[in-house]
Write a protein that holds these residues in place. Sequence first.
Motif, PDB file in Angstrom:
ATOM      1  N   LYS A 132       0.861  -1.173   0.000  1.00  0.00           N
ATOM      2  CA  LYS A 132       0.000   0.000   0.000  1.00  0.00           C
ATOM      3  C   LYS A 132       0.903   1.231   0.000  1.00  0.00           C
ATOM      4  O   LYS A 132       1.911   1.268   0.679  1.00  0.00           O
ATOM      5  N   SER A 133       0.540   2.235  -0.797  1.00  0.00           N
ATOM      6  CA  SER A 133       1.361   3.446  -0.954  1.00  0.00           C
ATOM      7  C   SER A 133       2.760   3.074  -1.441  1.00  0.00           C
ATOM      8  O   SER A 133       3.760   3.671  -1.038  1.00  0.00           O
ATOM      9  N   GLY A 134       2.832   2.083  -2.337  1.00  0.00           N
ATOM     10  CA  GLY A 134       4.110   1.551  -2.798  1.00  0.00           C
ATOM     11  C   GLY A 134       5.038   2.589  -3.399  1.00  0.00           C
ATOM     12  O   GLY A 134       6.247   2.562  -3.160  1.00  0.00           O
ATOM     13  N   ASP A 135       4.495   3.530  -4.194  1.00  0.00           N
ATOM     14  CA  ASP A 135       5.343   4.537  -4.823  1.00  0.00           C
ATOM     15  C   ASP A 135       6.004   5.430  -3.777  1.00  0.00           C
ATOM     16  O   ASP A 135       7.182   5.787  -3.900  1.00  0.00           O
ATOM     17  N   LYS A 136       5.248   5.781  -2.744  1.00  0.00           N
ATOM     18  CA  LYS A 136       5.818   6.628  -1.682  1.00  0.00           C
ATOM     19  C   LYS A 136       6.816   5.829  -0.840  1.00  0.00           C
ATOM     20  O   LYS A 136       7.816   6.381  -0.366  1.00  0.00           O
ATOM     21  N   VAL A 137       6.540   4.548  -0.636  1.00  0.00           N
ATOM     22  CA  VAL A 137       7.510   3.686   0.048  1.00  0.00           C
ATOM     23  C   VAL A 137       8.820   3.679  -0.735  1.00  0.00           C
ATOM     24  O   VAL A 137       9.908   3.803  -0.171  1.00  0.00           O
ATOM     25  N   ALA A 138       8.703   3.542  -2.056  1.00  0.00           N
ATOM     26  CA  ALA A 138       9.894   3.492  -2.914  1.00  0.00           C
ATOM     27  C   ALA A 138      10.707   4.775  -2.796  1.00  0.00           C
ATOM     28  O   ALA A 138      11.933   4.741  -2.651  1.00  0.00           O
ATOM     29  N   LEU A 139      10.040   5.934  -2.843  1.00  0.00           N
ATOM     30  CA  LEU A 139      10.742   7.206  -2.726  1.00  0.00           C
ATOM     31  C   LEU A 139      11.457   7.329  -1.389  1.00  0.00           C
ATOM     32  O   LEU A 139      12.603   7.781  -1.308  1.00  0.00           O
ATOM     33  N   SER A 140      10.777   6.891  -0.336  1.00  0.00           N
ATOM     34  CA  SER A 140      11.351   6.969   1.006  1.00  0.00           C
ATOM     35  C   SER A 140      12.572   6.067   1.129  1.00  0.00           C
ATOM     36  O   SER A 140      13.611   6.465   1.666  1.00  0.00           O
ATOM     37  N   VAL A 141      12.456   4.839   0.614  1.00  0.00           N
ATOM     38  CA  VAL A 141      13.557   3.878   0.682  1.00  0.00           C
ATOM     39  C   VAL A 141      14.768   4.384  -0.097  1.00  0.00           C
ATOM     40  O   VAL A 141      15.904   4.326   0.382  1.00  0.00           O
ATOM     41  N   VAL A 142      14.520   4.891  -1.302  1.00  0.00           N
ATOM     42  CA  VAL A 142      15.608   5.390  -2.143  1.00  0.00           C
ATOM     43  C   VAL A 142      16.342   6.535  -1.449  1.00  0.00           C
ATOM     44  O   VAL A 142      17.582   6.603  -1.437  1.00  0.00           O
ATOM     45  N   GLU A 143      15.581   7.436  -0.845  1.00  0.00           N
ATOM     46  CA  GLU A 143      16.192   8.575  -0.159  1.00  0.00           C
ATOM     47  C   GLU A 143      17.027   8.112   1.041  1.00  0.00           C
ATOM     48  O   GLU A 143      18.119   8.615   1.291  1.00  0.00           O
ATOM     49  N   LEU A 144      16.496   7.150   1.786  1.00  0.00           N
ATOM     50  CA  LEU A 144      17.199   6.673   2.972  1.00  0.00           C
ATOM     51  C   LEU A 144      18.452   5.861   2.626  1.00  0.00           C
ATOM     52  O   LEU A 144      19.436   5.884   3.356  1.00  0.00           O
ATOM     53  N   LEU A 145      18.405   5.150   1.514  1.00  0.00           N
ATOM     54  CA  LEU A 145      19.570   4.362   1.098  1.00  0.00           C
ATOM     55  C   LEU A 145      20.718   5.244   0.641  1.00  0.00           C
ATOM     56  O   LEU A 145      21.887   4.932   0.858  1.00  0.00           O
ATOM     57  N   GLY A 146      20.373   6.324  -0.034  1.00  0.00           N
ATOM     58  CA  GLY A 146      21.414   7.218  -0.543  1.00  0.00           C
ATOM     59  C   GLY A 146      21.826   6.849  -1.960  1.00  0.00           C
ATOM     60  O   GLY A 146      21.769   5.679  -2.362  1.00  0.00           O
ATOM     61  N   GLN A 147      22.236   7.846  -2.717  1.00  0.00           N
ATOM     62  CA  GLN A 147      22.563   7.665  -4.128  1.00  0.00           C
ATOM     63  C   GLN A 147      23.693   6.666  -4.350  1.00  0.00           C
ATOM     64  O   GLN A 147      23.739   5.965  -5.346  1.00  0.00           O
ATOM     65  N   GLU A 148      24.621   6.584  -3.402  1.00  0.00           N
ATOM     66  CA  GLU A 148      25.792   5.723  -3.609  1.00  0.00           C
ATOM     67  C   GLU A 148      25.423   4.244  -3.669  1.00  0.00           C
ATOM     68  O   GLU A 148      26.189   3.429  -4.193  1.00  0.00           O
ATOM     69  N   ARG A 149      24.260   3.873  -3.140  1.00  0.00           N
ATOM     70  CA  ARG A 149      23.858   2.460  -3.141  1.00  0.00           C
ATOM     71  C   ARG A 149      22.922   2.108  -4.312  1.00  0.00           C
ATOM     72  O   ARG A 149      22.682   0.929  -4.555  1.00  0.00           O
ATOM     73  N   LEU A 150      22.400   3.104  -4.980  1.00  0.00           N
ATOM     74  CA  LEU A 150      21.362   2.849  -5.974  1.00  0.00           C
ATOM     75  C   LEU A 150      21.853   2.133  -7.221  1.00  0.00           C
ATOM     76  O   LEU A 150      21.064   1.542  -7.950  1.00  0.00           O
ATOM     77  N   SER A 151      23.165   2.175  -7.476  1.00  0.00           N
ATOM     78  CA  SER A 151      23.684   1.494  -8.659  1.00  0.00           C
ATOM     79  C   SER A 151      23.500  -0.011  -8.574  1.00  0.00           C
ATOM     80  O   SER A 151      23.465  -0.710  -9.588  1.00  0.00           O
ATOM     81  N   ASN A 152      23.365  -0.546  -7.358  1.00  0.00           N
ATOM     82  CA  ASN A 152      23.202  -1.990  -7.185  1.00  0.00           C
ATOM     83  C   ASN A 152      21.770  -2.358  -6.767  1.00  0.00           C
ATOM     84  O   ASN A 152      21.503  -3.501  -6.435  1.00  0.00           O
ATOM     85  N   VAL A 153      20.873  -1.368  -6.789  1.00  0.00           N
ATOM     86  CA  VAL A 153      19.500  -1.616  -6.327  1.00  0.00           C
ATOM     87  C   VAL A 153      18.508  -1.214  -7.400  1.00  0.00           C
ATOM     88  O   VAL A 153      18.604  -0.119  -7.967  1.00  0.00           O
ATOM     89  N   LYS A 154      17.547  -2.088  -7.676  1.00  0.00           N
ATOM     90  CA  LYS A 154      16.458  -1.768  -8.589  1.00  0.00           C
ATOM     91  C   LYS A 154      15.163  -1.762  -7.799  1.00  0.00           C
ATOM     92  O   LYS A 154      14.815  -2.764  -7.160  1.00  0.00           O
ATOM     93  N   VAL A 155      14.462  -0.633  -7.807  1.00  0.00           N
ATOM     94  CA  VAL A 155      13.171  -0.542  -7.116  1.00  0.00           C
ATOM     95  C   VAL A 155      12.073  -0.917  -8.103  1.00  0.00           C
ATOM     96  O   VAL A 155      11.960  -0.324  -9.186  1.00  0.00           O
ATOM     97  N   ILE A 156      11.269  -1.927  -7.734  1.00  0.00           N
ATOM     98  CA  ILE A 156      10.216  -2.431  -8.615  1.00  0.00           C
ATOM     99  C   ILE A 156       8.861  -1.920  -8.131  1.00  0.00           C
ATOM    100  O   ILE A 156       8.257  -2.470  -7.212  1.00  0.00           O
ATOM    101  N   GLY A 157       8.419  -0.815  -8.725  1.00  0.00           N
ATOM    102  CA  GLY A 157       7.115  -0.249  -8.405  1.00  0.00           C
ATOM    103  C   GLY A 157       6.087  -0.630  -9.448  1.00  0.00           C
ATOM    104  O   GLY A 157       6.337  -1.474 -10.317  1.00  0.00           O
ATOM    105  N   ASP A 158       4.924   0.000  -9.394  1.00  0.00           N
ATOM    106  CA  ASP A 158       3.841  -0.328 -10.324  1.00  0.00           C
ATOM    107  C   ASP A 158       4.252  -0.141 -11.782  1.00  0.00           C
ATOM    108  O   ASP A 158       3.950  -0.975 -12.636  1.00  0.00           O
TER     109      ASP A 158
END
Length: 271
Positions: free
Chosen positions: A103-129
């Motif tokens: 529920k509220s998956g898109d907002k969860v995704a934004l929150s998770v991405v922000e908390l993880l930080g840009q340096e980790r995103l190269s190895n992470v794929k967020v699967i939203g709707d």
Amino acid sequence: MAFQKLGLDCANWPEPVYSDLLRKGAADEEKMLGLYFNQIGWPSSLPTNEKGSFVKSVLREKKNAINEFLMSKSLPLRSGVQEFIDNASTEKVPVAIVTSYCKSGDKVALSVVELLGQERLSNVKVIGDSEVEQSMYGQLVFGKGVSSSLEEQLVKEVKKAASAERQRIAEEVASMLKLSVDIDTSSSERLEKIVVALRAAAEYVGLPVKNCVLVAGSQSGVSAAKMIGMPCVVMRSSLTARGEFPSAKGVMDGFGGADLTIPKLRHKIKS
């Protein structure tokens, strides 16, 4: 917060009450609210024929409260998650965070991405709707972009096979319990959505389903993973502390240290 917003001062869901309603209502929020107000009494000013709209108003306020909470930056990552993702990066293991069936998956995704930080995103794929809908499997199941009669028939066959598998599992469980069961396979849209999301995640990381591992937080995730042959481990929460997950490869209490690490994950999948 939703109860307070609507002036329902007598209504309160401490964790034991919520857990009991979650079990009795099979995680269906409308059923949970119905069970709760049947027990404590509905608002005296509420006409009987307006109970349905009242329940929807509570859920609408709950959704608003969740969205505000997610965007407030008050929600921390679970302890050890950052280290786990760093560990995966070091071990060259791709990570997909599946938010599309939350529920509220898109907002969860934004929150998770922000908390993880840009340096980790190269190895992470967020699967939203949108990622699920754009995946090849998602387009097939949802019928988007399907034009030929052959592909349309294939979509129907996929859905039919999924319903048949759910019925088979239900009958198998019923046989073990010496009960008779007849489930409405058309009502398990949530399970279908999770299955599609998991297949889309495997597609995005470029691996066969059987070579992926789901770190699940609930029985619905475990059931969906079992349906498609994806190994899974369960990450316990306070709500699932006493749960049993026989089809999971393991049940863990947290990330990192003595709990879940990439080497331990590999060991559990092999054992």
